[in-house]
Design a protein around this motif. Sequence first.
Motif, PDB file in Angstrom:
ATOM      1  N   ILE A  11       0.829  -1.193   0.000  1.00  0.00           N
ATOM      2  CA  ILE A  11       0.000   0.000   0.000  1.00  0.00           C
ATOM      3  C   ILE A  11       0.873   1.256   0.000  1.00  0.00           C
ATOM      4  CG2 ILE A  11      -0.334   0.254   2.495  1.00  0.00           C
ATOM      5  CD1 ILE A  11      -3.105   0.336  -0.091  1.00  0.00           C
TER       6      ILE A  11
ATOM      7  N   ILE B  95       0.944   9.370  -6.009  1.00  0.00           N
ATOM      8  CA  ILE B  95       1.458  10.745  -5.919  1.00  0.00           C
ATOM      9  C   ILE B  95       2.259  11.076  -7.180  1.00  0.00           C
ATOM     10  CG2 ILE B  95       3.068  12.227  -4.669  1.00  0.00           C
ATOM     11  CD1 ILE B  95       2.161  10.866  -2.094  1.00  0.00           C
TER      12      ILE B  95
ATOM     13  N   ARG C 213      17.993  13.693  11.635  1.00  0.00           N
ATOM     14  CA  ARG C 213      18.579  12.614  12.417  1.00  0.00           C
ATOM     15  C   ARG C 213      19.980  12.930  12.931  1.00  0.00           C
ATOM     16  NH1 ARG C 213      15.087   9.777  14.068  1.00  0.00           N
ATOM     17  NH2 ARG C 213      16.680   8.282  14.638  1.00  0.00           N
TER      18      ARG C 213
ATOM     19  N   VAL D  42       9.201  13.419   4.136  1.00  0.00           N
ATOM     20  CA  VAL D  42       8.092  12.719   4.789  1.00  0.00           C
ATOM     21  C   VAL D  42       8.072  11.254   4.349  1.00  0.00           C
ATOM     22  CG1 VAL D  42       5.586  12.585   4.951  1.00  0.00           C
ATOM     23  CG2 VAL D  42       6.714  14.788   5.083  1.00  0.00           C
TER      24      VAL D  42
ATOM     25  N   ARG E 194      10.647   9.446   3.327  1.00  0.00           N
ATOM     26  CA  ARG E 194      11.746   8.737   3.993  1.00  0.00           C
ATOM     27  C   ARG E 194      11.406   8.463   5.451  1.00  0.00           C
ATOM     28  NH1 ARG E 194      14.513  11.175   0.146  1.00  0.00           N
ATOM     29  NH2 ARG E 194      16.417  10.219  -0.632  1.00  0.00           N
ATOM     30  N   ARG E 195      10.832   9.458   6.088  1.00  0.00           N
ATOM     31  CA  ARG E 195      10.520   9.340   7.504  1.00  0.00           C
ATOM     32  C   ARG E 195       9.609   8.137   7.773  1.00  0.00           C
ATOM     33  NH1 ARG E 195       9.082   8.362  11.625  1.00  0.00           N
ATOM     34  NH2 ARG E 195       8.575   9.547  13.507  1.00  0.00           N
ATOM     35  N   TYR E 196       8.653   7.917   6.879  1.00  0.00           N
ATOM     36  CA  TYR E 196       7.708   6.826   7.100  1.00  0.00           C
ATOM     37  C   TYR E 196       7.989   5.639   6.189  1.00  0.00           C
ATOM     38  CZ  TYR E 196       5.485  10.232   9.980  1.00  0.00           C
ATOM     39  OH  TYR E 196       5.267  11.153  10.959  1.00  0.00           O
ATOM     40  N   ALA E 197       9.217   5.561   5.677  1.00  0.00           N
ATOM     41  CA  ALA E 197       9.656   4.407   4.897  1.00  0.00           C
ATOM     42  C   ALA E 197       8.771   4.133   3.695  1.00  0.00           C
ATOM     43  CB  ALA E 197       9.761   3.161   5.786  1.00  0.00           C
ATOM     44  N   PHE E 198       8.360   5.211   3.006  1.00  0.00           N
ATOM     45  CA  PHE E 198       7.678   5.022   1.722  1.00  0.00           C
ATOM     46  C   PHE E 198       8.743   4.973   0.634  1.00  0.00           C
ATOM     47  CE2 PHE E 198       4.147   6.163   4.172  1.00  0.00           C
ATOM     48  CZ  PHE E 198       3.001   5.852   3.462  1.00  0.00           C
TER      49      PHE E 198
ATOM     50  N   ALA F  84       2.357  19.672   5.422  1.00  0.00           N
ATOM     51  CA  ALA F  84       3.028  18.472   5.902  1.00  0.00           C
ATOM     52  C   ALA F  84       3.683  18.733   7.253  1.00  0.00           C
ATOM     53  CB  ALA F  84       4.070  18.037   4.888  1.00  0.00           C
TER      54      ALA F  84
ATOM     55  N   THR G 230       2.317  17.453  11.286  1.00  0.00           N
ATOM     56  CA  THR G 230       3.106  16.466  12.015  1.00  0.00           C
ATOM     57  C   THR G 230       3.373  16.908  13.440  1.00  0.00           C
ATOM     58  OG1 THR G 230       4.414  16.857  10.077  1.00  0.00           O
ATOM     59  CG2 THR G 230       4.750  14.786  11.237  1.00  0.00           C
TER      60      THR G 230
ATOM     61  N   SER H 239       1.657   9.062  13.809  1.00  0.00           N
ATOM     62  CA  SER H 239       1.984  10.287  13.076  1.00  0.00           C
ATOM     63  C   SER H 239       1.986  10.043  11.576  1.00  0.00           C
ATOM     64  CB  SER H 239       3.340  10.813  13.523  1.00  0.00           C
ATOM     65  OG  SER H 239       4.340   9.865  13.229  1.00  0.00           O
ATOM     66  N   GLU H 240       2.042   8.776  11.180  1.00  0.00           N
ATOM     67  CA  GLU H 240       2.046   8.448   9.757  1.00  0.00           C
ATOM     68  C   GLU H 240       0.755   8.909   9.083  1.00  0.00           C
ATOM     69  OE1 GLU H 240       3.225   4.435   9.125  1.00  0.00           O
ATOM     70  OE2 GLU H 240       2.901   4.569   6.979  1.00  0.00           O
TER      71      GLU H 240
ATOM     72  N   VAL I 153      -0.129  11.655   8.729  1.00  0.00           N
ATOM     73  CA  VAL I 153       0.269  12.795   7.902  1.00  0.00           C
ATOM     74  C   VAL I 153       0.284  12.392   6.438  1.00  0.00           C
ATOM     75  CG1 VAL I 153       2.186  14.295   7.329  1.00  0.00           C
ATOM     76  CG2 VAL I 153       1.684  13.782   9.691  1.00  0.00           C
ATOM     77  N   VAL I 154       0.818  11.206   6.169  1.00  0.00           N
ATOM     78  CA  VAL I 154       0.912  10.760   4.786  1.00  0.00           C
ATOM     79  C   VAL I 154      -0.484  10.559   4.221  1.00  0.00           C
ATOM     80  CG1 VAL I 154       1.935   9.085   3.237  1.00  0.00           C
ATOM     81  CG2 VAL I 154       3.064   9.645   5.368  1.00  0.00           C
TER      82      VAL I 154
ATOM     83  N   LEU J  35      -1.766  13.792   3.337  1.00  0.00           N
ATOM     84  CA  LEU J  35      -1.106  14.260   2.118  1.00  0.00           C
ATOM     85  C   LEU J  35      -1.736  13.620   0.880  1.00  0.00           C
ATOM     86  CD1 LEU J  35       1.602  15.972   1.735  1.00  0.00           C
ATOM     87  CD2 LEU J  35       2.603  13.786   1.112  1.00  0.00           C
ATOM     88  N   VAL J  36      -1.915  12.303   0.942  1.00  0.00           N
ATOM     89  CA  VAL J  36      -2.501  11.600  -0.201  1.00  0.00           C
ATOM     90  C   VAL J  36      -3.920  12.110  -0.450  1.00  0.00           C
ATOM     91  CG1 VAL J  36      -3.252   9.359  -1.058  1.00  0.00           C
ATOM     92  CG2 VAL J  36      -1.080   9.552   0.130  1.00  0.00           C
TER      93      VAL J  36
ATOM     94  N   LEU K  79      -4.641   2.827   3.783  1.00  0.00           N
ATOM     95  CA  LEU K  79      -3.496   3.233   4.591  1.00  0.00           C
ATOM     96  C   LEU K  79      -3.968   3.757   5.944  1.00  0.00           C
ATOM     97  CD1 LEU K  79      -0.448   3.387   4.189  1.00  0.00           C
ATOM     98  CD2 LEU K  79      -0.712   5.729   3.433  1.00  0.00           C
TER      99      LEU K  79
ATOM    100  N   GLN L 282      -5.085   0.952   8.128  1.00  0.00           N
ATOM    101  CA  GLN L 282      -3.948   0.182   8.660  1.00  0.00           C
ATOM    102  C   GLN L 282      -3.282   0.893   9.830  1.00  0.00           C
ATOM    103  OE1 GLN L 282      -1.015  -0.699   5.716  1.00  0.00           O
ATOM    104  NE2 GLN L 282      -2.094  -2.492   4.940  1.00  0.00           N
TER     105      GLN L 282
ATOM    106  N   GLU M 214       9.864   1.000  16.470  1.00  0.00           N
ATOM    107  CA  GLU M 214       9.522   0.877  15.060  1.00  0.00           C
ATOM    108  C   GLU M 214       9.019   2.181  14.490  1.00  0.00           C
ATOM    109  OE1 GLU M 214       6.975  -2.422  14.366  1.00  0.00           O
ATOM    110  OE2 GLU M 214       8.309  -3.697  15.530  1.00  0.00           O
ATOM    111  N   ALA M 215       8.442   3.016  15.349  1.00  0.00           N
ATOM    112  CA  ALA M 215       7.968   4.300  14.858  1.00  0.00           C
ATOM    113  C   ALA M 215       9.114   5.083  14.255  1.00  0.00           C
ATOM    114  CB  ALA M 215       7.348   5.086  16.002  1.00  0.00           C
ATOM    115  N   ALA M 216      10.304   4.752  14.684  1.00  0.00           N
ATOM    116  CA  ALA M 216      11.445   5.517  14.221  1.00  0.00           C
ATOM    117  C   ALA M 216      12.235   4.789  13.158  1.00  0.00           C
ATOM    118  CB  ALA M 216      12.372   5.808  15.386  1.00  0.00           C
TER     119      ALA M 216
ATOM    120  N   ASP N 181      12.954   4.754  10.436  1.00  0.00           N
ATOM    121  CA  ASP N 181      12.859   5.575   9.231  1.00  0.00           C
ATOM    122  C   ASP N 181      13.498   4.918   8.041  1.00  0.00           C
ATOM    123  OD1 ASP N 181      13.414   8.821  10.699  1.00  0.00           O
ATOM    124  OD2 ASP N 181      11.846   7.342  10.916  1.00  0.00           O
TER     125      ASP N 181
END
Lengths: 511, 216
Positions: free
Chosen positions: A167, A175, A225, A430, A432-436, B20, B24, B40-41, B43-44, B47-48, B90, B93, B103-105, B107
């Motif tokens: 997803i 996007i 970071r 953003v 990268r931050r959320y591993a997209f 964005a 956050t 916090s995800e 946010v994405v 955005l979408v 999304l 989920q 895991e939140a971090a 990145d």
Amino acid sequence: MESLNLLFDGFADALTPINLLWVVVGAVLGTAVGVLPGLGSAMAVALLLPVTFSLDPTAAFIMFAGVYFGGLFGDSTSGILLNTPGNSSAIASSIEGHKLAKDGRAAKALATAAIGAFIGGLLATTVVVFFAPVLAQMATLFGPAEYFALAAFAFLAISAVVSDSMIKGLAALGIGLALSVVGVDGPSGTSRFTLGLPQLFDGISIIVITVGLLALGEVISVASRIHRDPNHSQIRPSGRPWLRPSEFKKALPAWLRGAGFGLPFGVIPAGGSEVPTFLAYGTEKKLAQRNGDTDFGTTGSIKGLAAPEAASNATAGTAMGALLALGLPTSATAAIMLAAFQQYGLQPGPLLFERGADLVWPLLASMFIGLVVLLVLNLQFAALWAKLLLIPRHYLYASITVLAMLGVYAISSSTIDLWLLLGIGLLGFVMRRYAFPVAPVLIAVILGPLAETELRRALSVSEGDLGVLVSSPFTITLYIVLAAGLIFSAVQHLRRRKAEAQQQDRELVDA
Amino acid sequence: MSITDKTATRPDTGTGTDGADTNTEPAAPAPKRSFWTGRSELVVVALVLAVAIFLTVGTVTMDVAGDTVPGPKFFPTIICVMLYAVAGVLGFQILRNPARGKEAAADESGPDDTDALDPDADGATPDPKTPEPKTYTDWKTVGILVGSIVAFILLLPIAGWILSAAFLFWMVCFVLGSKRRLFDASLAILFSSAIQLAFNALLGLNLPSGFLEGVL
């Protein structure tokens, strides 16, 4: 044997002193960018694109060939010495490579990586020389429906099959597609999503998007970071970067096996070399277990480094073939190379071999030359390249920020592009931050217009009948393969999630 | 919010933050366990959704020229449908499985999807290097960096390339933790001047010289 003659003509063109200079410049730049952690050849090509406007296309592409492979030669260096792979394609080779370096064999590891990259690239480029024209011939039979199928395949393969999360990949794809429809619509002349700004009538430049996502996004993400993450200590390479004949003999089959994994993956639009490199690594691991090889995972195995390194360069080589013959970029770097071709008014694909023969063959020839140059640069001067890692990070990222601004401003001297760059840089951060994954955005932006045009063309010919999209054996096969890939990866994702959930339960119980 | 949307409005607002960023912020002070912890995800998702809404509005209000069938609205409509679907799944989920602690971090943990394809590569991801860094994003550093870029873009036409690029270079060094202020300043001037020279002289590209016009 016609290919061979054309290739020799290409060598004659590419071997002029000035073109040789461009190969070397490209190779040096590419290696430098590759060595630096977090930067890959995709970004190098994106940043160089605007700068090369004043070069003639042949010179520019010859330089890009150097950058393209150079990035791959370099990116394992930081992985081996610092355990921070410069690119996702170098993750697999860092595992054993860093162990070798810790064992005091850093120079040897760098040499193994360089020779592996050379062998992988050499085999792949040879394959491209012989098969790309055949592939291009085949592609002349393609109609709109086939091209749309190829684009759809690339979209879904890169976003759903290869990504960490399906997803997330699809979100990135969406996007990217949204960015690709900004501008005046070709067939009808309608201005779309431009907010009336004339600067947007031509659409958002691909350079702005790649530089924003890859360069600025990386800088912002590093900034977020840098005061948090611990520093890595670097291992200084010492000793001679040569392999003893016995070591060479040991590594040779691994190089060849690795290249074997890499070659087919380059042609599949499946997002670069992560999959083949890990497949190559896994195979070596299995073979080591069977042969009772104790180096693996302890003091570091030369084979475990050799195979993924050859695989990643072999993938890159055949990806170039797919780009030239089909016009289909199968990795982020290839996607930007496609943008470079379009910048010069050339459309890669079947016609390129007829119309742009004077460009294609020198380009292929300079890929061979670039590989030799890179082998020398990386074998002899590996220790020197490692010095690049001593540059303080703030100077590095300050230069990248300024160069990103420069590159984008150079396109059309407009500050609107700079605002766009900042916005897309934040998007890149953003993501990268959320591993997209970022690659689907790039593929979508580049192939989006093609997909739209071909889809509309196919449907207007068939007068709206959707059946035309699956009317030829080629499209049907492609969609079946795609569906199988989707199902396979969905099953894998579910299985993995289940395993993770079980592990969490266990952890909870333990706690 | 789409990118185009953002840039169109930014010069008016004059700040470097956009949707964005502001969205956050609730997630930044992580120690408290609020609804946003690990979510916090979203946010994405926002955005979408923003992109999707922008496309929908643009598609509905589009002045269609010509009479091609399928017309220029056809492809954007497909993208809209896809974006709404993706945002929905999304969001669902994230609400159901918020990221936990570490895991939140995660990145830049890189793609470990390959493990899925090769079950034997488990434990292959090189992670023993990270002894648990702090998780949340360093908004102060990011804020100053983005602010400097905004300042650079605003300064460029007025102050010219050499000064504004040197300023940007210096600011990035500063924000990333360089301690040698004076040395950085001279390096920055050297860097931006070298670029100006190389571009104007060798490539014939005109970078704005700003109020230094007459001097240079």
